[in-house]
Scaffold this active site. Structure first.
Site, PDB file in Angstrom:
ATOM      1  N   ASP A   1      83.856 -11.841 -21.463  1.00  0.00           N
ATOM      2  CA  ASP A   1      83.899 -10.455 -21.032  1.00  0.00           C
ATOM      3  C   ASP A   1      84.784  -9.703 -22.023  1.00  0.00           C
ATOM      4  O   ASP A   1      85.875 -10.171 -22.358  1.00  0.00           O
ATOM      5  CB  ASP A   1      84.495 -10.387 -19.619  1.00  0.00           C
ATOM      6  CG  ASP A   1      84.610  -8.972 -19.099  1.00  0.00           C
ATOM      7  OD1 ASP A   1      83.800  -8.596 -18.243  1.00  0.00           O
ATOM      8  OD2 ASP A   1      85.529  -8.253 -19.535  1.00  0.00           O
TER       9      ASP A   1
ATOM     10  N   LEU B   1      65.486  -1.516 -11.198  1.00  0.00           N
ATOM     11  CA  LEU B   1      65.558  -0.878 -12.516  1.00  0.00           C
ATOM     12  C   LEU B   1      64.226  -0.850 -13.245  1.00  0.00           C
ATOM     13  O   LEU B   1      64.163  -0.407 -14.387  1.00  0.00           O
ATOM     14  CB  LEU B   1      66.593  -1.606 -13.385  1.00  0.00           C
ATOM     15  CG  LEU B   1      68.018  -1.649 -12.828  1.00  0.00           C
ATOM     16  CD1 LEU B   1      68.908  -2.502 -13.723  1.00  0.00           C
ATOM     17  CD2 LEU B   1      68.586  -0.246 -12.679  1.00  0.00           C
TER      18      LEU B   1
ATOM     19  N   HIS C   1      78.427 -14.309 -13.983  1.00  0.00           N
ATOM     20  CA  HIS C   1      79.101 -14.072 -15.271  1.00  0.00           C
ATOM     21  C   HIS C   1      80.576 -13.883 -14.988  1.00  0.00           C
ATOM     22  O   HIS C   1      80.956 -13.015 -14.203  1.00  0.00           O
ATOM     23  CB  HIS C   1      78.528 -12.830 -15.952  1.00  0.00           C
ATOM     24  CG  HIS C   1      79.136 -12.543 -17.293  1.00  0.00           C
ATOM     25  ND1 HIS C   1      78.971 -13.385 -18.369  1.00  0.00           N
ATOM     26  CD2 HIS C   1      79.910 -11.519 -17.740  1.00  0.00           C
ATOM     27  CE1 HIS C   1      79.606 -12.892 -19.416  1.00  0.00           C
ATOM     28  NE2 HIS C   1      80.199 -11.761 -19.051  1.00  0.00           N
TER      29      HIS C   1
ATOM     30  N   GLU D   1      78.851 -12.441 -23.827  1.00  0.00           N
ATOM     31  CA  GLU D   1      78.474 -11.121 -23.317  1.00  0.00           C
ATOM     32  C   GLU D   1      77.901 -10.299 -24.467  1.00  0.00           C
ATOM     33  O   GLU D   1      78.530 -10.152 -25.515  1.00  0.00           O
ATOM     34  CB  GLU D   1      79.692 -10.427 -22.714  1.00  0.00           C
ATOM     35  CG  GLU D   1      79.370  -9.132 -21.989  1.00  0.00           C
ATOM     36  CD  GLU D   1      80.573  -8.610 -21.226  1.00  0.00           C
ATOM     37  OE1 GLU D   1      80.739  -8.988 -20.052  1.00  0.00           O
ATOM     38  OE2 GLU D   1      81.361  -7.840 -21.813  1.00  0.00           O
TER      39      GLU D   1
ATOM     40  N   GLN E   1      72.005  -8.448 -14.489  1.00  0.00           N
ATOM     41  CA  GLN E   1      71.831  -8.582 -13.044  1.00  0.00           C
ATOM     42  C   GLN E   1      72.263  -7.312 -12.327  1.00  0.00           C
ATOM     43  O   GLN E   1      73.250  -6.683 -12.695  1.00  0.00           O
ATOM     44  CB  GLN E   1      72.625  -9.780 -12.515  1.00  0.00           C
ATOM     45  CG  GLN E   1      71.977 -11.108 -12.826  1.00  0.00           C
ATOM     46  CD  GLN E   1      72.767 -12.297 -12.303  1.00  0.00           C
ATOM     47  OE1 GLN E   1      73.081 -13.202 -13.076  1.00  0.00           O
ATOM     48  NE2 GLN E   1      73.083 -12.307 -11.020  1.00  0.00           N
TER      49      GLN E   1
ATOM     50  N   ASN F   1      80.479  -1.131 -12.232  1.00  0.00           N
ATOM     51  CA  ASN F   1      81.279  -2.303 -12.583  1.00  0.00           C
ATOM     52  C   ASN F   1      82.215  -2.004 -13.748  1.00  0.00           C
ATOM     53  O   ASN F   1      82.856  -2.911 -14.273  1.00  0.00           O
ATOM     54  CB  ASN F   1      80.354  -3.470 -12.949  1.00  0.00           C
ATOM     55  CG  ASN F   1      79.529  -3.926 -11.766  1.00  0.00           C
ATOM     56  OD1 ASN F   1      80.054  -4.196 -10.701  1.00  0.00           O
ATOM     57  ND2 ASN F   1      78.212  -3.985 -11.938  1.00  0.00           N
TER      58      ASN F   1
END
Length: 484
Positions: A231, A149, A206, A326, A144, A172
């Protein structure tokens, strides 16, 4: 590292290959050279188009493998967490990374697979059935972003790749991630079970975070990808009340809603995050899920998980409730096999942060909106967007004065424009444009943050010699000269 015999007793439909495949870089290089040689003088050799395609695919495969080796070499040699867990490797001595880092990934994956096999063996018939469903499930991988993109091809780059190309975008990846796990040369994806008729994607956050309004979905994995159950850096599963599908669990179960919030880790403590390569990831997910179900006191939840006719959506709800899967692909994904799904509107500030020119052009259609966009660009230190807007709209000194008076923009409420132009994350070229075009006064004293200071004071604090020299050449003085 020896794999326990228990793995041989897991009866699933797929043949799980746990054999340690050795990678020989010299052998691979020779094979590549042999295939490359087949395209030499191809115009006179009569080689078929199919054969040429095969040669091209061989080259692409080798390059992809080489890039993956570089990404894993960086992760396993630089990440402090791997060093503390005795799972690190030495940094490559030369400029190039050998394929040893890929061998090491397989070794680490087998290590974590061995741990969970020992913990869960033997399996009951219900557990074997659930495991077989997971192993034979297809996955969707979801990235996301507020950035655009894709056109006909989806191109997603790692933070390290973006940085190396001097592309400015909202990130991020934080300093702690880089220091402790050094996986900033990977592209990140959420993971979903596919084989269903529901609207994609099944999940839009997420680890409780909405990473963007555009969901880019692929249904193919990478031979060099790796998966974590959470994560990779933050391996704490959030409480049920932060979960995207909390009502499903709160309405149907009791005990498990209090059990789910926990750290997911290996045998060496909570910083020991299990890693699985693409080949092992489904088996790793299934066995860790079985381990959680065994520990749960919620009988209704256990029965729900072991339902012989469990549907793909329910299975995804369980897996992304118990974990937050992930998936990571080395350096860059480029594919024309993808789906782009718009989940919501993108705010102007988010479009600025993501350098989404298409979205910005759709939203910024007049000078008033340009004021907002420029303020967001300065407030987020987005010099590429600031310079783009300055080139597109004819800003005057009066425009800047009006922009500063906006009461619906946080940056204009808290900071003077001069402050934003000279603080430590500001860009020299933007400051140069403003002063050279007479949009601000070089010695205007701040009235908001750091009241009484000037741009020179800001530059002196950040020790930016280039900005200091430019300001001095344009007659800048310290606010202290004016008194307080």
């Amino acid at each position: 590292m020896k794999i326990p015999e228990a793995v041989n007793h897991i009866n699933v439909q797929n043949n799980i290959d746990l054999v340690d495949g050795k990678i020989n870089p010299n052998k691979d290089t020779k094979a590549l050279q042999k295939n490359i040689s087949c395209v030499t003088n191809s115009s006179s050799s009569g080689i078929s188009e199919k054969h040429l395609d095969h040669c091209a695919d061989t080259v692409k495969s080798f390059l992809r493998k080489s890039i993956a080796a570089q990404s894993y070499s960086k992760m396993f040699s630089q990440g402090t967490s791997f060093k503390s867990l005795n799972l690190s490797i030495e940094a490559p001595s030369g400029a190039r990374s050998s394929f040893r880092s890929l061998e090491h990934l397989d070794k680490v994956s087998r290590h974590y697979l061995s741990e969970i096999i020992q913990k869960t063996h033997p399996l009951s018939s219900d557990e074997r059935h659930l495991l077989s469903i997971i192993i034979n499930s297809d996955f969707n991988f979801r990235h996301q972003s507020n950035a655009n993109l894709s056109n006909n091809t989806l191109n997603i780059k790692s933070f390290d790749k973006i940085k190396s190309e001097n592309i400015q975008t909202y990130k991020n990846t934080f300093s702690e991630d880089i220091e402790e796990i050094a996986n900033h040369d990977f592209v990140f994806f959420g993971v979903e079970i596919s084989n269903h008729q529901e609207t994609l994607p099944l999940n839009k956050t997420h680890h409780t975070v909405d990473f963007g309004a555009n969901a880019y979905i692929i249904d193919h994995d990478s031979p060099y990808g790796y998966m974590t159950l959470t994560d990779h850096f933050d391996n704490a599963i959030p409480p049920v009340f932060y979960h995207e599908h909390q009502s499903f669990f709160l309405d149907n179960f009791k005990e498990v809603v209090d059990e789910v919030s926990r750290y997911v880790h290996g045998n060496q403590g909570k910083t020991d995050v299990p890693i699985f390569n693409t080949k092992d990831m489904r088996l790793g997910i299934g066995l860790h899920l079985i381990d959680f179900i065994r520990k749960s006191k919620d009988q209704r939840f256990r029965e729900f998980c072991y339902n012989k006719n469990i549907d793909p959506v329910s299975l995804d709800r369980i897996i992304n409730f118990v974990f937050q899967l992930e998936y990571h692909i080395p350096r860059m994904l480029s594919t024309d096999n993808f789906k782009k799904i718009r989940l919501r509107d993108i705010s102007l500030e988010d479009a600025i942060k993501a350098s989404n020119y298409e979205e910005i052009n759709n939203k910024v259609t007049d000078k008033k909106m340009a004021h907002q966009a420029l303020a967001y660009s300065l407030g987020n230190a987005k010099s590429d967007m600031a310079l783009y807007l300055l080139s597109k709209f004819n800003f005057t000194k009066q425009d800047i004065a009006e922009m500063e008076k906006m009461n619906n923009n946080m940056y204009c409420e808290l900071y003077d424009v001069e402050y934003l132009l000279s603080e430590d994350s500001a860009n020299y070229k933007v400051l140069e444009y403003f002063i050279s075009n007479g949009l601000v006064d070089v010695n205007k004293r701040f009235q908001k943050a750091n009241s009484g200071d000037t741009m020179l004071d800001n530059a002196m604090k950040s020790k930016d010699s280039k900005t200091i020299d430019f300001l001095l050449k344009n007659g800048a003085v310290s606010g202290k000269r004016f008194g307080r």
